[in-house]
Design a protein around this motif. Structure first.
Motif, mmCIF file in Angstrom:
data_model
loop_
_atom_site.group_PDB
_atom_site.id
_atom_site.type_symbol
_atom_site.label_atom_id
_atom_site.label_comp_id
_atom_site.label_asym_id
_atom_site.label_seq_id
_atom_site.Cartn_x
_atom_site.Cartn_y
_atom_site.Cartn_z
ATOM 1 N N MET A 1 1.078 -1.171 0.049
ATOM 2 C CA MET A 1 -0.035 0.108 0.292
ATOM 3 C C MET A 1 0.671 1.183 -0.173
ATOM 4 S SD MET A 1 -3.254 -1.310 3.045
ATOM 5 C CE MET A 1 -3.808 0.136 2.993
ATOM 6 N N GLY A 2 2.149 1.328 -0.394
ATOM 7 C CA GLY A 2 3.311 2.246 0.036
ATOM 8 C C GLY A 2 3.354 2.926 1.485
ATOM 9 N N TRP A 3 3.517 1.623 2.374
ATOM 10 C CA TRP A 3 3.319 2.905 3.516
ATOM 11 C C TRP A 3 5.128 1.603 4.227
ATOM 12 C CZ3 TRP A 3 1.099 5.800 6.711
ATOM 13 C CH2 TRP A 3 -0.033 6.524 6.587
ATOM 14 N N HIS A 4 5.830 2.765 4.588
ATOM 15 C CA HIS A 4 7.405 2.448 4.970
ATOM 16 C C HIS A 4 7.354 1.522 6.543
ATOM 17 C CE1 HIS A 4 9.733 3.749 1.466
ATOM 18 N NE2 HIS A 4 8.255 4.594 1.512
ATOM 19 N N VAL A 5 7.129 0.857 7.267
ATOM 20 C CA VAL A 5 7.222 -0.127 8.199
ATOM 21 C C VAL A 5 8.625 0.154 8.365
ATOM 22 C CG1 VAL A 5 6.360 -2.075 9.364
ATOM 23 C CG2 VAL A 5 5.656 -1.153 7.255
ATOM 24 N N LEU A 6 8.387 0.094 10.118
ATOM 25 C CA LEU A 6 9.852 0.135 11.269
ATOM 26 C C LEU A 6 8.646 -0.124 12.097
ATOM 27 C CD1 LEU A 6 12.666 0.331 12.301
ATOM 28 C CD2 LEU A 6 11.104 2.906 13.048
ATOM 29 N N THR A 7 9.555 -1.421 12.532
ATOM 30 C CA THR A 7 9.308 -2.211 14.313
ATOM 31 C C THR A 7 10.746 -2.175 15.548
ATOM 32 O OG1 THR A 7 8.475 -4.130 12.505
ATOM 33 C CG2 THR A 7 9.078 -4.243 15.177
ATOM 34 N N VAL A 8 10.251 -1.087 16.021
ATOM 35 C CA VAL A 8 10.892 -1.342 17.575
ATOM 36 C C VAL A 8 10.162 -2.286 18.254
ATOM 37 C CG1 VAL A 8 11.262 0.346 19.275
ATOM 38 C CG2 VAL A 8 10.685 1.094 16.950
ATOM 39 N N TRP A 9 11.205 -2.796 18.581
ATOM 40 C CA TRP A 9 11.235 -3.833 19.747
ATOM 41 C C TRP A 9 11.396 -3.552 20.809
ATOM 42 C CZ3 TRP A 9 9.518 -8.440 18.138
ATOM 43 C CH2 TRP A 9 9.499 -8.543 16.508
ATOM 44 N N GLU A 10 10.910 -4.155 22.193
ATOM 45 C CA GLU A 10 10.591 -3.893 23.303
ATOM 46 C C GLU A 10 11.938 -3.842 23.915
ATOM 47 O OE1 GLU A 10 8.724 -6.876 25.472
ATOM 48 O OE2 GLU A 10 8.770 -5.874 27.346
ATOM 49 N N CYS A 11 13.182 -4.754 23.258
ATOM 50 C CA CYS A 11 14.299 -4.555 24.070
ATOM 51 C C CYS A 11 15.401 -3.518 23.267
ATOM 52 C CB CYS A 11 14.940 -5.820 23.710
ATOM 53 S SG CYS A 11 15.544 -6.105 22.213
ATOM 54 N N ASP A 12 14.387 -2.682 22.126
ATOM 55 C CA ASP A 12 15.414 -1.398 21.917
ATOM 56 C C ASP A 12 14.617 -0.717 22.805
ATOM 57 O OD1 ASP A 12 16.429 -2.923 19.562
ATOM 58 O OD2 ASP A 12 14.353 -2.138 18.202
ATOM 59 N N THR A 13 14.308 -0.538 23.465
ATOM 60 C CA THR A 13 13.445 0.385 24.096
ATOM 61 C C THR A 13 14.477 0.735 26.469
ATOM 62 O OG1 THR A 13 11.470 -0.250 25.128
ATOM 63 C CG2 THR A 13 11.781 0.677 23.263
ATOM 64 N N THR A 14 15.721 0.003 25.678
ATOM 65 C CA THR A 14 16.555 0.338 27.095
ATOM 66 C C THR A 14 17.887 1.736 26.504
ATOM 67 O OG1 THR A 14 17.973 -1.399 26.729
ATOM 68 C CG2 THR A 14 16.399 -2.091 28.094
ATOM 69 N N ASP A 15 17.616 1.438 25.828
ATOM 70 C CA ASP A 15 19.273 2.276 25.537
ATOM 71 C C ASP A 15 18.086 3.696 24.635
ATOM 72 O OD1 ASP A 15 21.118 3.523 24.163
ATOM 73 O OD2 ASP A 15 22.555 1.853 23.590
ATOM 74 N N MET A 16 18.363 4.694 25.227
ATOM 75 C CA MET A 16 17.909 5.924 24.468
ATOM 76 C C MET A 16 18.545 6.280 24.001
ATOM 77 S SD MET A 16 14.618 6.642 26.089
ATOM 78 C CE MET A 16 14.563 4.743 26.036
ATOM 79 N N ALA A 17 19.762 5.677 23.725
ATOM 80 C CA ALA A 17 20.493 6.574 22.700
ATOM 81 C C ALA A 17 20.204 6.197 21.243
ATOM 82 C CB ALA A 17 22.058 7.385 22.647
ATOM 83 N N ARG A 18 20.393 5.239 21.497
ATOM 84 C CA ARG A 18 20.297 4.027 20.292
ATOM 85 C C ARG A 18 18.548 4.039 19.320
ATOM 86 N NH1 ARG A 18 18.785 -1.223 20.599
ATOM 87 N NH2 ARG A 18 19.712 -2.310 18.264
ATOM 88 N N LEU A 19 17.702 3.862 20.203
ATOM 89 C CA LEU A 19 16.164 4.012 20.184
ATOM 90 C C LEU A 19 16.331 5.348 19.342
ATOM 91 C CD1 LEU A 19 13.983 2.677 19.762
ATOM 92 C CD2 LEU A 19 13.191 4.008 22.158
ATOM 93 N N SER A 20 16.869 6.761 19.720
ATOM 94 C CA SER A 20 16.548 7.670 19.388
ATOM 95 C C SER A 20 17.483 7.658 17.368
ATOM 96 C CB SER A 20 17.390 9.104 19.840
ATOM 97 O OG SER A 20 16.924 8.939 21.511
ATOM 98 N N GLY A 21 18.391 6.849 17.304
ATOM 99 C CA GLY A 21 19.286 6.868 16.169
ATOM 100 C C GLY A 21 18.268 6.427 15.211
#
Ligand code: ZN
Length: 148
Positions: free
Chosen positions: A107-127
């Motif tokens: 349908m033309g959407w770009h998809v990102l999956t953020v995993w729960e364990c990605d949210t422990t590291d704010m700097a990484r998650l922001s990136g």
């Protein structure tokens, strides 16, 4: 100063992380802080994405590692009892996620999956989020360069 043994540490991580802080809230806060506008849980899109950025045609899923079977993640284990039940249930979730992402792409959407364990590291998650969302003022910036 890291005196916790690995078992203790992951126990602590489990305790302080997921549900208490709410990974999705965290992602929303970061995106908001970057100046993006978004909508939540659009029912008319496959998989009902957690965060939708209509202007950019981008959606973000914030997935729990256990329920959505984060590949290679320590939290994506199969419980020791009722193995068959859990395996088919969790695998079903994973297949549905894949199917929904494919539909969204079509349908033309770009998809990102953020995993729960990605949210422990704010700097990484922001990136990760910055990389996916790009510059908020992309169009404006381009125009500005043109007019220089
Ligand atoms: Zn994970």
């Amino acid at each position: 100063m890291d005196r916790l043994d690995p078992g203790r540490r992951s126990e602590n991580m489990r305790r302080i992380r997921p549900r208490d802080t709410g990974p999705e809230m965290l992602v929303r806060k970061l995106i908001h802080g970057m100046g993006f506008r978004y909508r939540l849980h659009r029912r008319d899109l496959p998989g009902k994405p957690d965060i939708v950025l209509p202007a950019k045609k981008k959606v973000i899923f914030v997935n729990g590692c256990f329920w959505h079977r984060h590949p290679g993640c320590q939290y994506a284990y199969v419980p020791k009892s009722r193995v068959q039940f859990w395996t088919s249930k969790l695998e079903g979730n994973r297949q549905r996620d894949i199917r929904n992402a494919e539909l969204l792409n079509q349908m033309g959407w770009h998809v990102l999956t953020v995993w729960e364990c990605d949210t422990t590291d704010m700097a990484r998650l922001s990136g990760i989020l910055r990389g996916f969302l790009g510059n908020r003022n992309e169009a404006g910036a381009k125009l500005a360069r043109k007019n220089q």
